[in-house]
Design a protein around this motif. Sequence first.
Motif, PDB file in Angstrom:
ATOM      1  N   CYS A   1       0.861  -1.202   0.000  1.00  0.00           N
ATOM      2  CA  CYS A   1       0.000   0.000   0.000  1.00  0.00           C
ATOM      3  C   CYS A   1       0.894   1.248   0.000  1.00  0.00           C
ATOM      4  O   CYS A   1       0.679   2.179  -0.779  1.00  0.00           O
ATOM      5  CB  CYS A   1      -0.855   0.039   1.271  1.00  0.00           C
ATOM      6  SG  CYS A   1      -2.410  -0.812   1.118  1.00  0.00           S
ATOM      7  N   LEU A   2       1.892   1.228   0.875  1.00  0.00           N
ATOM      8  CA  LEU A   2       2.787   2.395   0.983  1.00  0.00           C
ATOM      9  C   LEU A   2       3.582   2.574  -0.308  1.00  0.00           C
ATOM     10  O   LEU A   2       3.745   3.699  -0.789  1.00  0.00           O
ATOM     11  CB  LEU A   2       3.741   2.212   2.171  1.00  0.00           C
ATOM     12  CG  LEU A   2       3.072   2.248   3.553  1.00  0.00           C
ATOM     13  CD1 LEU A   2       4.027   1.791   4.631  1.00  0.00           C
ATOM     14  CD2 LEU A   2       2.575   3.664   3.857  1.00  0.00           C
ATOM     15  N   LEU A   3       4.044   1.464  -0.871  1.00  0.00           N
ATOM     16  CA  LEU A   3       4.826   1.563  -2.114  1.00  0.00           C
ATOM     17  C   LEU A   3       3.970   2.064  -3.270  1.00  0.00           C
ATOM     18  O   LEU A   3       4.437   2.826  -4.117  1.00  0.00           O
ATOM     19  CB  LEU A   3       5.442   0.205  -2.465  1.00  0.00           C
ATOM     20  CG  LEU A   3       6.602  -0.236  -1.567  1.00  0.00           C
ATOM     21  CD1 LEU A   3       7.043  -1.651  -1.906  1.00  0.00           C
ATOM     22  CD2 LEU A   3       7.785   0.708  -1.698  1.00  0.00           C
ATOM     23  N   SER A   4       2.697   1.637  -3.294  1.00  0.00           N
ATOM     24  CA  SER A   4       1.844   2.122  -4.387  1.00  0.00           C
ATOM     25  C   SER A   4       1.557   3.609  -4.215  1.00  0.00           C
ATOM     26  O   SER A   4       1.509   4.356  -5.196  1.00  0.00           O
ATOM     27  CB  SER A   4       0.544   1.317  -4.464  1.00  0.00           C
ATOM     28  OG  SER A   4      -0.298   1.632  -3.381  1.00  0.00           O
ATOM     29  N   LEU A   5       1.404   4.050  -2.951  1.00  0.00           N
ATOM     30  CA  LEU A   5       1.157   5.487  -2.721  1.00  0.00           C
ATOM     31  C   LEU A   5       2.414   6.331  -2.949  1.00  0.00           C
ATOM     32  O   LEU A   5       2.325   7.555  -3.059  1.00  0.00           O
ATOM     33  CB  LEU A   5       0.623   5.700  -1.310  1.00  0.00           C
ATOM     34  CG  LEU A   5      -0.809   5.187  -1.073  1.00  0.00           C
ATOM     35  CD1 LEU A   5      -1.195   5.356   0.381  1.00  0.00           C
ATOM     36  CD2 LEU A   5      -1.810   5.894  -1.971  1.00  0.00           C
ATOM     37  N   ALA A   6       3.555   5.669  -3.011  1.00  0.00           N
ATOM     38  CA  ALA A   6       4.799   6.404  -3.266  1.00  0.00           C
ATOM     39  C   ALA A   6       4.939   6.776  -4.741  1.00  0.00           C
ATOM     40  O   ALA A   6       5.770   7.599  -5.105  1.00  0.00           O
ATOM     41  CB  ALA A   6       5.993   5.575  -2.812  1.00  0.00           C
ATOM     42  N   THR A   7       4.140   6.173  -5.608  1.00  0.00           N
ATOM     43  CA  THR A   7       4.205   6.558  -7.031  1.00  0.00           C
ATOM     44  C   THR A   7       3.121   7.609  -7.325  1.00  0.00           C
ATOM     45  O   THR A   7       1.993   7.494  -6.836  1.00  0.00           O
ATOM     46  CB  THR A   7       4.017   5.347  -7.980  1.00  0.00           C
ATOM     47  OG1 THR A   7       2.814   4.695  -7.605  1.00  0.00           O
ATOM     48  CG2 THR A   7       5.150   4.387  -7.940  1.00  0.00           C
ATOM     49  N   LYS A   8       3.521   8.574  -8.126  1.00  0.00           N
ATOM     50  CA  LYS A   8       2.682   9.767  -8.343  1.00  0.00           C
ATOM     51  C   LYS A   8       1.306   9.421  -8.926  1.00  0.00           C
ATOM     52  O   LYS A   8       0.280   9.894  -8.435  1.00  0.00           O
ATOM     53  CB  LYS A   8       3.435  10.703  -9.293  1.00  0.00           C
ATOM     54  CG  LYS A   8       2.921  12.112  -9.288  1.00  0.00           C
ATOM     55  CD  LYS A   8       3.806  12.948 -10.190  1.00  0.00           C
ATOM     56  CE  LYS A   8       3.143  14.273 -10.494  1.00  0.00           C
ATOM     57  NZ  LYS A   8       3.895  15.027 -11.491  1.00  0.00           N
TER      58      LYS A   8
ATOM     59  N   LEU B   1      11.586  13.874  -0.380  1.00  0.00           N
ATOM     60  CA  LEU B   1      11.962  13.229   0.879  1.00  0.00           C
ATOM     61  C   LEU B   1      10.799  12.388   1.416  1.00  0.00           C
ATOM     62  O   LEU B   1      10.987  11.241   1.828  1.00  0.00           O
ATOM     63  CB  LEU B   1      12.376  14.294   1.913  1.00  0.00           C
ATOM     64  CG  LEU B   1      12.770  13.738   3.285  1.00  0.00           C
ATOM     65  CD1 LEU B   1      14.071  12.934   3.185  1.00  0.00           C
ATOM     66  CD2 LEU B   1      12.928  14.844   4.306  1.00  0.00           C
ATOM     67  N   GLN B   2       9.610  12.976   1.364  1.00  0.00           N
ATOM     68  CA  GLN B   2       8.427  12.236   1.868  1.00  0.00           C
ATOM     69  C   GLN B   2       8.188  10.965   1.033  1.00  0.00           C
ATOM     70  O   GLN B   2       7.858   9.913   1.580  1.00  0.00           O
ATOM     71  CB  GLN B   2       7.190  13.136   1.824  1.00  0.00           C
ATOM     72  CG  GLN B   2       7.203  14.203   2.911  1.00  0.00           C
ATOM     73  CD  GLN B   2       6.109  15.232   2.707  1.00  0.00           C
ATOM     74  OE1 GLN B   2       5.790  15.615   1.578  1.00  0.00           O
ATOM     75  NE2 GLN B   2       5.552  15.721   3.804  1.00  0.00           N
ATOM     76  N   THR B   3       8.370  11.082  -0.268  1.00  0.00           N
ATOM     77  CA  THR B   3       8.194   9.909  -1.139  1.00  0.00           C
ATOM     78  C   THR B   3       9.214   8.835  -0.788  1.00  0.00           C
ATOM     79  O   THR B   3       8.893   7.641  -0.717  1.00  0.00           O
ATOM     80  CB  THR B   3       8.374  10.317  -2.622  1.00  0.00           C
ATOM     81  OG1 THR B   3       7.583  11.452  -2.864  1.00  0.00           O
ATOM     82  CG2 THR B   3       7.983   9.213  -3.560  1.00  0.00           C
ATOM     83  N   ARG B   4      10.454   9.293  -0.540  1.00  0.00           N
ATOM     84  CA  ARG B   4      11.495   8.313  -0.186  1.00  0.00           C
ATOM     85  C   ARG B   4      11.177   7.639   1.138  1.00  0.00           C
ATOM     86  O   ARG B   4      11.414   6.440   1.300  1.00  0.00           O
ATOM     87  CB  ARG B   4      12.855   9.005  -0.104  1.00  0.00           C
ATOM     88  CG  ARG B   4      13.446   9.197  -1.478  1.00  0.00           C
ATOM     89  CD  ARG B   4      14.850   9.699  -1.426  1.00  0.00           C
ATOM     90  NE  ARG B   4      15.296   9.997  -2.776  1.00  0.00           N
ATOM     91  CZ  ARG B   4      16.268  10.816  -3.068  1.00  0.00           C
ATOM     92  NH1 ARG B   4      16.905  11.454  -2.096  1.00  0.00           N
ATOM     93  NH2 ARG B   4      16.622  11.021  -4.304  1.00  0.00           N
ATOM     94  N   ILE B   5      10.633   8.418   2.075  1.00  0.00           N
ATOM     95  CA  ILE B   5      10.271   7.833   3.380  1.00  0.00           C
ATOM     96  C   ILE B   5       9.190   6.760   3.184  1.00  0.00           C
ATOM     97  O   ILE B   5       9.279   5.667   3.737  1.00  0.00           O
ATOM     98  CB  ILE B   5       9.815   8.927   4.377  1.00  0.00           C
ATOM     99  CG1 ILE B   5      11.011   9.786   4.766  1.00  0.00           C
ATOM    100  CG2 ILE B   5       9.186   8.311   5.629  1.00  0.00           C
ATOM    101  CD1 ILE B   5      10.676  11.013   5.571  1.00  0.00           C
ATOM    102  N   LEU B   6       8.192   7.099   2.357  1.00  0.00           N
ATOM    103  CA  LEU B   6       7.130   6.107   2.065  1.00  0.00           C
ATOM    104  C   LEU B   6       7.729   4.817   1.510  1.00  0.00           C
ATOM    105  O   LEU B   6       7.382   3.711   1.924  1.00  0.00           O
ATOM    106  CB  LEU B   6       6.154   6.667   1.030  1.00  0.00           C
ATOM    107  CG  LEU B   6       4.952   7.463   1.516  1.00  0.00           C
ATOM    108  CD1 LEU B   6       4.083   7.852   0.324  1.00  0.00           C
ATOM    109  CD2 LEU B   6       4.115   6.660   2.497  1.00  0.00           C
TER     110      LEU B   6
END
Lengths: 111, 528
Positions: free
Chosen positions: A14-21, A37-42
């Motif tokens: 779920c987190l990895l899918s939300l990390a893509t725009k 940075l927030q995307t990398r944290i996700l």
Amino acid sequence: MMISSFSLCLLGLCLLSLATKRNRKNALPNFKKLTTLQTRILKCVGFSCLITSALVLAEAKGLSLGLVYLGAWVTLAALTQALLLSYQPRGVPSLLVASLAAVIISVALRI
Amino acid sequence: MSFRHSMTWLHTWSGLVLGWLLYFMFVTGSTGYFDEEILRWMQPEIPLQESSISASEFIETAERRLDQVATNATETYIELPLGRSPFFSIWWHEAATPETGARGLWHNEKLNPNTGEPVITRETEGGEFLYRLHYALHYIPGWLAYALTSLAAMFTLVAIISGVIIHRRIFKDFFSFRRHKQRSWLDLHNLFGVLPLPFHLMITYSGLMLLMFSTMLPVPASSYGVGEGLRAIYDEVFTEHDSRSATGISANSMSTVSLYNDALKRSDGGLINYVAIKHPGDKNAVIEMGVLANEGIEQHKPIHYDGVSGELYDPEEDASKHSSAKSFYDTMEILHEGLFARPLLRWLYFLSGLMGAGMMATGSLLWAVNRRKKHTMSGGGVRGLALVDRLNLGTIVGLPIAIAAYFWANRLLPVDLASRAHWEMNSLFIVWGIALLHPFLRWKKTSLKSLWCEQLMFATMVYAFIPVLNAATSEHHLGKALLQGDWVMAGFDLFMLVLAMCFAIAFNKLRRRIPNPSVENSAAGVKV
């Protein structure tokens, strides 16, 4: 610990899918833009969940069977994600919350 | 040509050339994960266990029957209806007798779990036939089948690796299925290929490895020669070594039930689903209790006893230790066959196998869609495309129809028909042949869309009526099976209904969405 490991896979993906725009735009259309940075944290947290799931399975089932289960869990969790993103993308945040709750409860109950 | 372009070319052609065979292998191989359940459905004469019977009672009943029929057996085997196995059966091996020229043979009888009487079942190969099809094919010699399936496995491995290389956005598009876009076939192909990627890599690599002694014969032959030398090394590596041979001296064996109870205590609550006795009645008898493994990837962790003294016995003690290469081979074999998998994992194996079939099907359809677009733009000939379109239909929908025909034949062919099992198998191929011919025969009369709809509707009907057929031809109809908790029979019928529903959904969707090539091509001025 099978439910814990599957919930961790689901949470991680779920987190990895939300990390893509594109997926984030479909799942959370009103959400503000994330910084790099927030995307990398996700992504980091998402991968950490998958690694933790692998460790939980290796501990519960042994390395060989644990890896087999990990492959199966990731496939099933990714299929769930793909179906949700294709047919009901706004359900992803709900799945995220549900999988987080499932992780907490299943770890507490050691199931 | 850039590296990525050459990989794209390799991916396309390695997938397409044997694509239909690979689809066939994925579908039949996936059914193999439920071979015993399929056999149970195909032998409806076997009654359901009506009351709770202890394993000790089963063993005593089986031993009584073995005393009657297996007087000269060199090995006996009792299969208990516990765990995954739905059967209560006995097996016994009679040694070859050089005087009469009789060969050593295994015999099998299924027993009624309620009375212990032998059950006469119809002649069928059940799920084992479908499982064997995925590597041994049918109607052709074994060596040719192994060569073809091995080649197909090699092509898949190449297609998977080159597919990963050419997939630029493998992580970004990991979950993507843009169903209303032009890329939907590509997205679906990627999803089926990428989501179970570890499974696909494992299954193709291990499949290739399992057949290497047939297809890569020159490698061992260069070291051990051919003929006797090669046979000797095969026997040494693959034959189970019997470290205790029969002495010919009679001795009273320990009670199997007491050893069973002892094994039960040692197995820490694990299930024991078979009891094997080697050299029964001999001084060197060995009794093996098949404890289902609770961890690791092995199906059983057997406990062995000296049959006369009842002491624990380690058969590995004298046997030669396995090399790491043999251990690796065994691990890959276990992973490929998935015999260790409990119901949930077994279903996930099955699902991954079907996704493999989906990957091959969407790959072939994608090739046809792209080629059609290209031809529509260039206005060139589409002879090859028409052939691929017909074979796609006859294989992708035709094969499931043929498998349904195998189940129908099981119930409709007379029980006493000579070579009944062969006719069941023939039915599968006869119906598949018709399904393959159907688009060729009706091509000029109707559109591709209609042909797909016809076969999908037929597939829906044949699967939807399997539970009805079961109810009409056996006592185990769906309602009764559900009430009695007979999940093997009920699960089979329910899964047939799920498949019927999937075909019905596809029928509905495709009726509206599949582009009609006749219309497209005529618009572009191309003759199909």
